[in-house]
Design an enzyme around this catalytic site. Structure first.
Site, PDB file in Angstrom:
ATOM      1  N   LYS A  66     -50.192  -8.789  21.566  1.00 44.27           N
ATOM      2  CA  LYS A  66     -51.295  -8.755  22.536  1.00 44.27           C
ATOM      3  C   LYS A  66     -52.063  -7.433  22.524  1.00 44.27           C
ATOM      4  CE  LYS A  66     -49.157 -12.193  25.533  1.00 44.27           C
ATOM      5  NZ  LYS A  66     -48.701 -12.556  26.888  1.00 44.27           N
ATOM      6  N   ASP A 102     -53.322 -14.332  31.315  1.00 47.23           N
ATOM      7  CA  ASP A 102     -51.950 -14.303  31.833  1.00 47.23           C
ATOM      8  C   ASP A 102     -51.906 -14.097  33.338  1.00 47.23           C
ATOM      9  OD1 ASP A 102     -50.578 -14.766  29.458  1.00 47.23           O
ATOM     10  OD2 ASP A 102     -50.411 -12.645  28.955  1.00 47.23           O
TER      11      ASP A 102
END
Length: 271
Positions: A66, A102
């Site tokens: 990420k 997220d």
């Protein structure tokens, strides 16, 4: 050609994202293909550029890439910029656009699917890696009384807190051993469940009836869930978060927001 998407990570074979996006596509009448893409630990960028060059429209990014994805973006959404991590990429004509869904997925799962408004609560976020970085901004926006970020190394927790300190909710950084007691919400954002390790914090962090959520799901989360239940907390795995963040990504790519409830119900039935 059918629009192509994928989840890119290492490991990636466990991911339910292809099933989720297939169900979203069926529900909304979108035509797409979504697959798993295993990227070598030392070859993420090469793998990603090859996928984009083959005509793909976008992808999700999972562990451990990420932060790497963030660096590869030409454009970033505000929530990706704030978290310094990207879990969703769109391959636009003028460059790659990175987002982080997220946090929205986590907050939506807690507030919508478990019925616990975060406003005024004490929240413990365990871990200061990419998952926590992506989630912290959305948690702050929900208005809890305080968020404490604990991590094995204090400096990493302090850096994450410092980058979000201007957003108005009291934030504290501490080591795992210094985790505060009696928290309303405890979120495990570490990778401990991937290896089947014990809960990274002591049971004192759990207020009676607290929600204890592990961002992992399926068998790997079971040890944490059992730990939470044995100490009087409500255990929850990360499947709801996964579905909710996937809905945010689907909207980012397609401009259509799917209904998550039937998809989450269908996935729960398979676990």
């Amino acid at each position: 050609m059918t629009d192509r998407y994928a989840v890119v990570g290492n490991p990636v074979e466990h991911s339910r994202s292809p099933t989720i996006h297939a169900l979203f596509a069926e529900q909304t009448g979108q035509v797409l293909r979504y697959e798993r893409l295993l990227a070598p630990l030392d070859g993420f960028e090469t793998c990603l550029r090859a996928f984009a060059a083959a005509g793909a429209k976008g992808c999700n990014i999972t562990v451990p890439f990420k932060f790497d994805a963030f660096e590869l973006c030409s454009h970033r959404t505000e929530r990706a910029q704030l978290g310094g991590a990207v879990n969703t990429l769109r391959f636009d004509a003028d460059g790659w656009t990175g987002d982080n869904t997220d946090g929205a997925g986590l907050v939506n799962d807690i507030q919508k699917n478990t019925g616990r408004p975060l406003a005024g609560l004490q929240v413990l976020l365990v871990g200061a890696g990419g998952a926590s970085a992506g989630a912290l901004g959305a948690l702050i926006a929900a208005g809890p009384a305080r968020i404490t970020v604990v991590n094995r190394t204090l400096d990493k927790a302090q850096a994450l807190v410092a980058s979000h300190a201007h957003l108005g909710v009291p934030l504290t950084a501490a080591t795992l051993a210094e985790a505060p007691a009696a928290q309303d919400i405890v979120i495990n954002a570490t990778s401990t469940s991937l290896s089947g390790a014990a809960a990274p914090v002591g049971a004192h962090v759990l207020k009676p009836g607290a929600l204890a959520l592990d961002m992992m799901y399926g068998p790997k989360a079971q040890a944490f869930l059992d730990w939470a239940a044995s100490h009087g907390a409500e255990p929850r795995d990360g499947l709801g978060m996964l579905v909710e963040q996937a809905a945010e990504a689907f909207f980012f790519w397609r401009g259509v927001r799917p209904d998550t409830a039937p998809v989450l119900k269908a996935l729960r039935a398979t676990l």
